[in-house]
Design a protein around this motif. Structure first.
Motif, PDB file in Angstrom:
ATOM      1  N   THR A 388       0.558  -1.305   0.168  1.00  0.00           N
ATOM      2  CA  THR A 388       0.272  -0.193   0.232  1.00  0.00           C
ATOM      3  C   THR A 388       0.691   0.876  -0.363  1.00  0.00           C
ATOM      4  O   THR A 388       0.415   1.790  -0.794  1.00  0.00           O
ATOM      5  N   ILE A 389       1.981   0.766   0.964  1.00  0.00           N
ATOM      6  CA  ILE A 389       2.782   1.896   0.497  1.00  0.00           C
ATOM      7  C   ILE A 389       4.303   1.745   0.853  1.00  0.00           C
ATOM      8  O   ILE A 389       4.518   0.876   0.872  1.00  0.00           O
ATOM      9  N   SER A 390       5.557   2.175  -0.014  1.00  0.00           N
ATOM     10  CA  SER A 390       6.506   2.182   0.023  1.00  0.00           C
ATOM     11  C   SER A 390       7.072   2.235   1.469  1.00  0.00           C
ATOM     12  O   SER A 390       6.846   2.847   2.086  1.00  0.00           O
ATOM     13  N   GLY A 391       8.195   1.834   1.622  1.00  0.00           N
ATOM     14  CA  GLY A 391       9.645   1.885   3.152  1.00  0.00           C
ATOM     15  C   GLY A 391       9.586   2.782   2.939  1.00  0.00           C
ATOM     16  O   GLY A 391       9.548   3.818   4.621  1.00  0.00           O
ATOM     17  N   ARG A 392      10.322   3.968   1.980  1.00  0.00           N
ATOM     18  CA  ARG A 392       9.618   5.262   2.202  1.00  0.00           C
ATOM     19  C   ARG A 392       8.957   5.954   2.378  1.00  0.00           C
ATOM     20  O   ARG A 392       9.354   7.526   3.603  1.00  0.00           O
ATOM     21  N   ILE A 393       8.387   6.230   2.431  1.00  0.00           N
ATOM     22  CA  ILE A 393       6.951   6.996   2.951  1.00  0.00           C
ATOM     23  C   ILE A 393       6.578   6.364   3.934  1.00  0.00           C
ATOM     24  O   ILE A 393       5.569   7.212   4.752  1.00  0.00           O
ATOM     25  N   ALA A 394       6.692   5.807   4.266  1.00  0.00           N
ATOM     26  CA  ALA A 394       6.062   5.135   5.432  1.00  0.00           C
ATOM     27  C   ALA A 394       7.364   6.268   6.807  1.00  0.00           C
ATOM     28  O   ALA A 394       5.841   5.731   7.022  1.00  0.00           O
ATOM     29  N   ARG A 418      -1.901   6.742  -0.602  1.00  0.00           N
ATOM     30  CA  ARG A 418      -1.647   4.842  -1.741  1.00  0.00           C
ATOM     31  C   ARG A 418      -0.320   4.923  -2.374  1.00  0.00           C
ATOM     32  O   ARG A 418      -0.924   5.705  -3.157  1.00  0.00           O
ATOM     33  N   GLN A 419       0.406   4.329  -2.262  1.00  0.00           N
ATOM     34  CA  GLN A 419       1.413   3.239  -3.829  1.00  0.00           C
ATOM     35  C   GLN A 419       0.164   2.903  -4.568  1.00  0.00           C
ATOM     36  O   GLN A 419      -0.418   2.207  -4.826  1.00  0.00           O
ATOM     37  N   VAL A 420       0.735   3.573  -6.499  1.00  0.00           N
ATOM     38  CA  VAL A 420      -0.425   2.493  -7.501  1.00  0.00           C
ATOM     39  C   VAL A 420       0.929   1.827  -7.622  1.00  0.00           C
ATOM     40  O   VAL A 420       1.799   2.133  -8.051  1.00  0.00           O
ATOM     41  N   THR A 421       0.437  -0.007  -7.655  1.00  0.00           N
ATOM     42  CA  THR A 421       1.273  -1.317  -7.684  1.00  0.00           C
ATOM     43  C   THR A 421       0.690  -1.567  -9.367  1.00  0.00           C
ATOM     44  O   THR A 421       1.610  -2.547  -9.431  1.00  0.00           O
ATOM     45  N   ASP A 422       0.039  -0.961  -9.873  1.00  0.00           N
ATOM     46  CA  ASP A 422      -1.340  -1.855 -10.701  1.00  0.00           C
ATOM     47  C   ASP A 422      -0.482  -0.957 -12.083  1.00  0.00           C
ATOM     48  O   ASP A 422      -0.330   0.005 -12.203  1.00  0.00           O
ATOM     49  N   SER A 423      -0.353  -1.912 -12.978  1.00  0.00           N
ATOM     50  CA  SER A 423       1.115  -1.598 -13.747  1.00  0.00           C
ATOM     51  C   SER A 423       0.390  -0.607 -15.084  1.00  0.00           C
ATOM     52  O   SER A 423       0.233  -0.046 -16.430  1.00  0.00           O
ATOM     53  N   GLY A 424      -1.230  -1.001 -15.143  1.00  0.00           N
ATOM     54  CA  GLY A 424      -1.959  -0.880 -16.103  1.00  0.00           C
ATOM     55  C   GLY A 424      -2.610   0.371 -16.331  1.00  0.00           C
ATOM     56  O   GLY A 424      -1.804   1.389 -17.102  1.00  0.00           O
ATOM     57  N   PRO A 425      -2.711   1.398 -15.324  1.00  0.00           N
ATOM     58  CA  PRO A 425      -2.593   2.664 -15.292  1.00  0.00           C
ATOM     59  C   PRO A 425      -1.555   3.722 -15.164  1.00  0.00           C
ATOM     60  O   PRO A 425      -0.785   5.129 -15.871  1.00  0.00           O
ATOM     61  N   ILE A 426      -0.238   2.524 -15.235  1.00  0.00           N
ATOM     62  CA  ILE A 426       1.109   3.949 -14.947  1.00  0.00           C
ATOM     63  C   ILE A 426       0.969   3.271 -16.606  1.00  0.00           C
ATOM     64  O   ILE A 426       1.565   4.623 -16.738  1.00  0.00           O
ATOM     65  N   GLU A 427       0.838   2.707 -16.487  1.00  0.00           N
ATOM     66  CA  GLU A 427       1.385   2.506 -17.925  1.00  0.00           C
ATOM     67  C   GLU A 427       0.742   3.393 -19.111  1.00  0.00           C
ATOM     68  O   GLU A 427       1.608   3.920 -19.820  1.00  0.00           O
ATOM     69  N   ALA A 428      -0.598   3.699 -18.410  1.00  0.00           N
ATOM     70  CA  ALA A 428      -1.565   5.123 -19.117  1.00  0.00           C
ATOM     71  C   ALA A 428      -0.558   6.027 -18.940  1.00  0.00           C
ATOM     72  O   ALA A 428      -0.797   6.626 -20.288  1.00  0.00           O
ATOM     73  N   ALA A 429      -0.469   6.466 -18.311  1.00  0.00           N
ATOM     74  CA  ALA A 429      -0.244   7.242 -18.025  1.00  0.00           C
ATOM     75  C   ALA A 429       1.508   7.633 -18.260  1.00  0.00           C
ATOM     76  O   ALA A 429       1.661   9.306 -18.796  1.00  0.00           O
ATOM     77  N   VAL A 430       2.376   7.103 -18.646  1.00  0.00           N
ATOM     78  CA  VAL A 430       3.527   6.977 -19.380  1.00  0.00           C
ATOM     79  C   VAL A 430       2.856   7.367 -20.943  1.00  0.00           C
ATOM     80  O   VAL A 430       3.221   8.247 -21.667  1.00  0.00           O
TER      81      VAL A 430
END
Ligand code: ADP
Ligand code: MG
Length: 439
Positions: A388-394, A418-430
């Motif tokens: 849900t979050i990365s170690g740094r955000i924690a 909330r960290q986004v780990t689903d590659s779909g939205p990330i690829e769409a953003a790219v």
């Protein structure tokens, strides 16, 4: 070893620790023992030594002493005797202290200490006996009078005597920390040195390197912090070395530690045991213990720091160093175990010994008053684990938890962390960025 003008010297230290027993009532009376009560409000006719009053042993105090003996891996004596130790002092109305002399309730035992470089040493326990505390003379209440407060008179103490097995101030400090930790795990003494529940007499002597006979010792009375114990030993050892190197000799005496000056000075020449005219107290029967009762107490002992450390290393995979840091205080180890339950123990140890201890230090708070509870920290680690979050955000979330007292989940939602780990939205953003910036 200490380098003198004429060669190397070895320091020899044996400690006598007075540990106040955790008990509601006194050793031989039903008066209360709470710390900080108004003067002379917790005094029975037994404590004030009214004529004809008789002491009655407090079974719970005996139980506490036996438990402590078991925790020190010591011999429990089935037969022990209470003696009168006679001396005069205004805060001792009976004119004697009830103590145990030749036949203490607990005999030989041992404590393992670990030094900074990882070496483990065993320190012998000579004995543990039960005795009464004295009252307190108050010299600062009136310009010309001394007042006496008997609240402490008759409170149960365990005197725990070590063998002269320590060789420098660091070992003495490690021994005291370990002893205090064992007492706290057992719940037999709260170990609070500032309130005087743990007081230490330091016996110090020196001898030339290689010498096998002990030198004459000085006893430094009532040192009330571990830091002062170390200072007193170091000062006293140097003082004795100087005298011996100048051709003088050490007189056996009782000394005081002056915390402001960091030095010891003479208090009185050593009294001998025969000065106290010890004899068995005719008001008390010898203490006879039932082996089955002792076995019951042994079975009921909690897990002690050494065993807990071994378990943290063997079963949870912690480094001996982290395990040591965590088990020293029972409350720290308990907190850690709640966080680690069902989670990555090493990650939990890093958060507790690093982020949490660092924060508590900054805030000047004990773990009991931590703004982040163990379950709340556990929840934060769960958010890292399920991505849900990365170690740094924690780290940011933890800082917000400290500040607001809110849960990790609530902070993450409110702040949109909330960290986004689903590659779909990330690829769409790219894709979108590339399309808008084709060149
Ligand atoms: P006392 O009852 O007179 O205080 P003990 O013989 O019971 O004397 O010893 C008290 C403490 O002094 C113990 O902790 C013991 O280890 C320590 N001790 C005894 N001899 C020496 C010595 N030569 N140097 C340092 N400590 C010592
Ligand atoms: Mg002594």
């Amino acid at each position: 070893m200490i380098e003198g003008r004429t060669g190397e010297w070895e320091v020899v230290v044996g400690l006598e620790v007075h540990a106040q027993v955790v008990a509601e009532a006194k050793l031989f009376s039903g008066a209360a023992t709470a710390f900080g009560a108004a003067p002379n409000t917790q005094v029975s006719t037994v404590d004030a030594a009214f004529p004809g009053m008789l002491p009655v042993i407090n079974r719970h105090c005996v139980e506490q002493a036996v438990k402590t003996g078991l925790g020190l891996d010591a011999q429990i004596n089935l037969h022990s005797v209470f003696d009168r130790k006679n001396y005069f002092y205004p805060d001792l109305p009976a004119g004697y202290q009830i103590s145990q002399y030749q036949q203490p309730v607990v005999g030989r035992g041992r404590v393992e200490i670990e030094l900074a470089d990882g070496t483990v040493r065993e320190i012998g326990i000579t004995r543990l006996h039960l005795e009464q505390d004295a009252g307190k003379s108050l010299h600062d209440q009136h310009p010309t009078k001394t007042y006496v407060d008997l609240n402490r008179a008759g409170v149960a103490l365990m005197e725990i005597v070590s063998e002269p097995d320590m060789r420098n101030s660091e070992e003495a400090a490690a021994y005291l920390r370990k002893l205090r930790s064992i007492l706290r795990y057992l719940g037999t003494c709260d170990g609070n040195m500032e309130e005087g529940s743990l007081r230490c007499d330091c016996n110090v002597s020196v001898r030339r390197a290689g010498e096998t006979k002990f030198g004459t010792r000085a006893e430094i009375k009532n040192v009330n912090s571990i830091r002062f114990v170390m200072q007193a030993i170091e000062y006293e050892a140097r003082r004795q070395i100087e005298i011996l190197e100048d051709g003088g000799s050490i007189v056996q005496e009782t000394r005081l530690f002056d915390a402001h000056r960091g030095e010891t000075r003479p208090m009185r020449s050593k009294e001998n045991d025969f000065d106290y005219r010890y004899f068995p107290d005719p008001d008390l029967l010898p203490l006879e213990l039932d082996p089955a009762w002792i076995e019951g107490l042994r079975r009921g002992l909690p897990e002690l720091p050494d065993a807990r450390k071994a378990r943290f290393v063997a079963e949870l995979g912690l480094t001996p160093y982290d395990a040591d840091v965590l088990v020293a205080e029972k409350s720290h180890a308990d907190y850690f175990e709640t966080v680690a339950a069902g989670r990555d123990a090493k990650l939990a140890a890093n958060w507790v010994t690093g982020d949490l201890f660092g924060a508590l230090n900054r805030l000047g708070k004990e773990i009991e008053a931590s703004p982040v509870s163990a379950p709340a920290l556990g929840e934060l680690l769960d958010l890292i684990r399920d991505n849900t979050i990365s170690g740094r955000i924690a780290k940011d979330v933890f800082a917000a938890m400290l500040e607001t007292g809110k849960s990790a989940g609530a902070i993450v939602e409110q702040r949109g962390l909330r960290q986004v780990t689903d590659s779909g939205p990330i690829e769409a953003a790219v894709e979108a960025v590339l399309a808008a910036n084709a060149e």
